[in-house]
Motif scaffolding. Sequence first.
Motif, PDB file in Angstrom:
ATOM      1  N   PRO A  76      14.314 -97.828  -9.799  1.00  0.00           N
ATOM      2  CA  PRO A  76      15.588 -97.202  -9.413  1.00  0.00           C
ATOM      3  C   PRO A  76      16.821 -97.946  -9.930  1.00  0.00           C
ATOM      4  N   LEU A  77      16.656 -99.213 -10.298  1.00  0.00           N
ATOM      5  CA  LEU A  77      17.783-100.002 -10.781  1.00  0.00           C
ATOM      6  C   LEU A  77      17.941 -99.941 -12.296  1.00  0.00           C
ATOM      7  N   VAL A  78      16.984 -99.306 -12.978  1.00  0.00           N
ATOM      8  CA  VAL A  78      17.023 -99.196 -14.440  1.00  0.00           C
ATOM      9  C   VAL A  78      17.792 -97.935 -14.815  1.00  0.00           C
ATOM     10  N   PRO A  79      18.718 -98.019 -15.776  1.00  0.00           N
ATOM     11  CA  PRO A  79      19.460 -96.816 -16.196  1.00  0.00           C
ATOM     12  C   PRO A  79      18.527 -95.702 -16.630  1.00  0.00           C
ATOM     13  N   GLY A  80      18.871 -94.473 -16.266  1.00  0.00           N
ATOM     14  CA  GLY A  80      18.031 -93.334 -16.574  1.00  0.00           C
ATOM     15  C   GLY A  80      17.947 -93.053 -18.059  1.00  0.00           C
ATOM     16  N   GLY A  81      16.870 -92.380 -18.454  1.00  0.00           N
ATOM     17  CA  GLY A  81      16.674 -92.031 -19.846  1.00  0.00           C
ATOM     18  C   GLY A  81      15.206 -92.099 -20.216  1.00  0.00           C
ATOM     19  N   PRO A  82      14.879 -91.731 -21.445  1.00  0.00           N
ATOM     20  CA  PRO A  82      13.472 -91.719 -21.884  1.00  0.00           C
ATOM     21  C   PRO A  82      12.782 -93.078 -21.761  1.00  0.00           C
ATOM     22  N   GLU A  83      13.513 -94.152 -22.033  1.00  0.00           N
ATOM     23  CA  GLU A  83      12.896 -95.486 -21.961  1.00  0.00           C
ATOM     24  C   GLU A  83      12.496 -95.816 -20.531  1.00  0.00           C
ATOM     25  N   ARG A  84      13.363 -95.472 -19.578  1.00  0.00           N
ATOM     26  CA  ARG A  84      13.013 -95.733 -18.179  1.00  0.00           C
ATOM     27  C   ARG A  84      11.817 -94.878 -17.757  1.00  0.00           C
ATOM     28  N   ASP A  85      11.794 -93.600 -18.181  1.00  0.00           N
ATOM     29  CA  ASP A  85      10.680 -92.725 -17.825  1.00  0.00           C
ATOM     30  C   ASP A  85       9.366 -93.260 -18.385  1.00  0.00           C
ATOM     31  N   ALA A  86       9.403 -93.739 -19.641  1.00  0.00           N
ATOM     32  CA  ALA A  86       8.188 -94.278 -20.253  1.00  0.00           C
ATOM     33  C   ALA A  86       7.732 -95.541 -19.526  1.00  0.00           C
ATOM     34  N   LEU A  87       8.695 -96.363 -19.096  1.00  0.00           N
ATOM     35  CA  LEU A  87       8.371 -97.585 -18.369  1.00  0.00           C
ATOM     36  C   LEU A  87       7.765 -97.250 -17.006  1.00  0.00           C
ATOM     37  N   GLU A  88       8.368 -96.285 -16.322  1.00  0.00           N
ATOM     38  CA  GLU A  88       7.847 -95.879 -15.018  1.00  0.00           C
ATOM     39  C   GLU A  88       6.442 -95.301 -15.151  1.00  0.00           C
ATOM     40  N   LEU A  89       6.225 -94.493 -16.184  1.00  0.00           N
ATOM     41  CA  LEU A  89       4.904 -93.914 -16.391  1.00  0.00           C
ATOM     42  C   LEU A  89       3.863 -95.001 -16.625  1.00  0.00           C
ATOM     43  N   GLY A  90       4.193 -95.984 -17.460  1.00  0.00           N
ATOM     44  CA  GLY A  90       3.253 -97.073 -17.710  1.00  0.00           C
ATOM     45  C   GLY A  90       2.899 -97.822 -16.444  1.00  0.00           C
ATOM     46  N   LEU A  91       3.888 -98.051 -15.594  1.00  0.00           N
ATOM     47  CA  LEU A  91       3.645 -98.755 -14.337  1.00  0.00           C
ATOM     48  C   LEU A  91       2.791 -97.916 -13.384  1.00  0.00           C
ATOM     49  N   LEU A  92       3.045 -96.610 -13.344  1.00  0.00           N
ATOM     50  CA  LEU A  92       2.251 -95.730 -12.482  1.00  0.00           C
ATOM     51  C   LEU A  92       0.796 -95.672 -12.937  1.00  0.00           C
ATOM     52  N   VAL A  93       0.595 -95.588 -14.248  1.00  0.00           N
ATOM     53  CA  VAL A  93      -0.771 -95.568 -14.771  1.00  0.00           C
ATOM     54  C   VAL A  93      -1.479 -96.881 -14.455  1.00  0.00           C
ATOM     55  N   ALA A  94      -0.780 -98.001 -14.650  1.00  0.00           N
ATOM     56  CA  ALA A  94      -1.376 -99.305 -14.355  1.00  0.00           C
ATOM     57  C   ALA A  94      -1.720 -99.423 -12.870  1.00  0.00           C
ATOM     58  N   ARG A  95      -0.821 -98.938 -12.002  1.00  0.00           N
ATOM     59  CA  ARG A  95      -1.092 -99.016 -10.564  1.00  0.00           C
ATOM     60  C   ARG A  95      -2.279 -98.132 -10.184  1.00  0.00           C
ATOM     61  N   ALA A  96      -2.335 -96.933 -10.748  1.00  0.00           N
ATOM     62  CA  ALA A  96      -3.460 -96.048 -10.450  1.00  0.00           C
ATOM     63  C   ALA A  96      -4.773 -96.667 -10.914  1.00  0.00           C
ATOM     64  N   ASN A  97      -4.784 -97.244 -12.108  1.00  0.00           N
ATOM     65  CA  ASN A  97      -6.009 -97.864 -12.625  1.00  0.00           C
ATOM     66  C   ASN A  97      -6.422 -99.075 -11.802  1.00  0.00           C
ATOM     67  N   ALA A  98      -5.461 -99.744 -11.183  1.00  0.00           N
ATOM     68  CA  ALA A  98      -5.784-100.874 -10.309  1.00  0.00           C
ATOM     69  C   ALA A  98      -6.287-100.392  -8.948  1.00  0.00           C
ATOM     70  N   LEU A  99      -5.711 -99.291  -8.450  1.00  0.00           N
ATOM     71  CA  LEU A  99      -6.085 -98.790  -7.131  1.00  0.00           C
ATOM     72  C   LEU A  99      -7.480 -98.172  -7.115  1.00  0.00           C
ATOM     73  N   MET A 100      -7.920 -97.649  -8.239  1.00  0.00           N
ATOM     74  CA  MET A 100      -9.243 -97.011  -8.259  1.00  0.00           C
ATOM     75  C   MET A 100     -10.354 -97.953  -7.797  1.00  0.00           C
ATOM     76  N   PRO A 101     -10.448 -99.184  -8.342  1.00  0.00           N
ATOM     77  CA  PRO A 101     -11.483-100.086  -7.832  1.00  0.00           C
ATOM     78  C   PRO A 101     -11.121-100.720  -6.489  1.00  0.00           C
ATOM     79  N   LEU A 102      -9.830-100.771  -6.172  1.00  0.00           N
ATOM     80  CA  LEU A 102      -9.410-101.419  -4.928  1.00  0.00           C
ATOM     81  C   LEU A 102      -9.545-100.489  -3.723  1.00  0.00           C
ATOM     82  N   LYS A 103      -9.076 -99.237  -3.886  1.00  0.00           N
ATOM     83  CA  LYS A 103      -9.027 -98.299  -2.762  1.00  0.00           C
ATOM     84  C   LYS A 103      -9.980 -97.121  -2.921  1.00  0.00           C
ATOM     85  N   SER A 104     -10.476 -96.901  -4.132  1.00  0.00           N
ATOM     86  CA  SER A 104     -11.299 -95.767  -4.542  1.00  0.00           C
ATOM     87  C   SER A 104     -10.406 -94.686  -5.139  1.00  0.00           C
ATOM     88  N   ILE A 105     -11.004 -93.856  -5.970  1.00  0.00           N
ATOM     89  CA  ILE A 105     -10.239 -92.813  -6.658  1.00  0.00           C
ATOM     90  C   ILE A 105      -9.773 -91.731  -5.688  1.00  0.00           C
TER      91      ILE A 105
END
Length: 238
Positions: free
Chosen positions: A159-188
Amino acid sequence: MHDSLTARLDRLSPVKEIAQIGAAIGRGFSYRLLEAVSPITGPALQEALRQLMEAELIYGRGEPPDASYLFKHALVQDAAHGSLLRSRRQRIHADIAQALKQHLADEEPAPAVIAHHFTEAGLAEPAASHWLAAAELALSQSAPTEAERHASAGLALIPLVPGGPERDALELGLLVARANALMPLKSISAPETFAALHAAKQLLDEGIGTDLQRVSILFGLSWWHRRHFAPGPGRCRC
């Protein structure tokens, strides 16, 4: 105890700033990194460190420029770091992060360390970018707990990063990384995993992301839906 340590630092006012910079680096710090961000260098810096050792605030090992130092107690580090004004503390952390990026530490710095200093500096975009690098590194090392923690730290800064394609790409990468981490931790099938995958899918629908990210997210969502809605014993087909 804190007040006593602060008073001891104040009595060493000529070298107090060196203790503050060292505290910003961490409980332990190297001479090379300290010198890279210190306003004084060479003999003057070595004299300041000698005074801090004589005051028994830090321990030293080795000789400059290969020396390393350790605060006598974590409370000493906390007192030195806490005595910094916010603006000055942020500037020091920014300088440390830049020095680490230039590999001035004793060895290749972990992206999580650089991310921490950018976060402390109040620089959200480079901090989130390095949290993503830290999360992806942890995933490659089969360390999902660390990966989830790093990805969550990065997402908190989005939320503190200025909006735009770069922020969206960064947020997407973080969401994918979190989902891939949660799968073995919490289950899919866990709600947290679905929330990360769903948020990532919303960004994908806006045209953000790589083919690999799209495959990863869609596969995860299809598996989640299969687990929750596929017909089974006692499960309605409607």
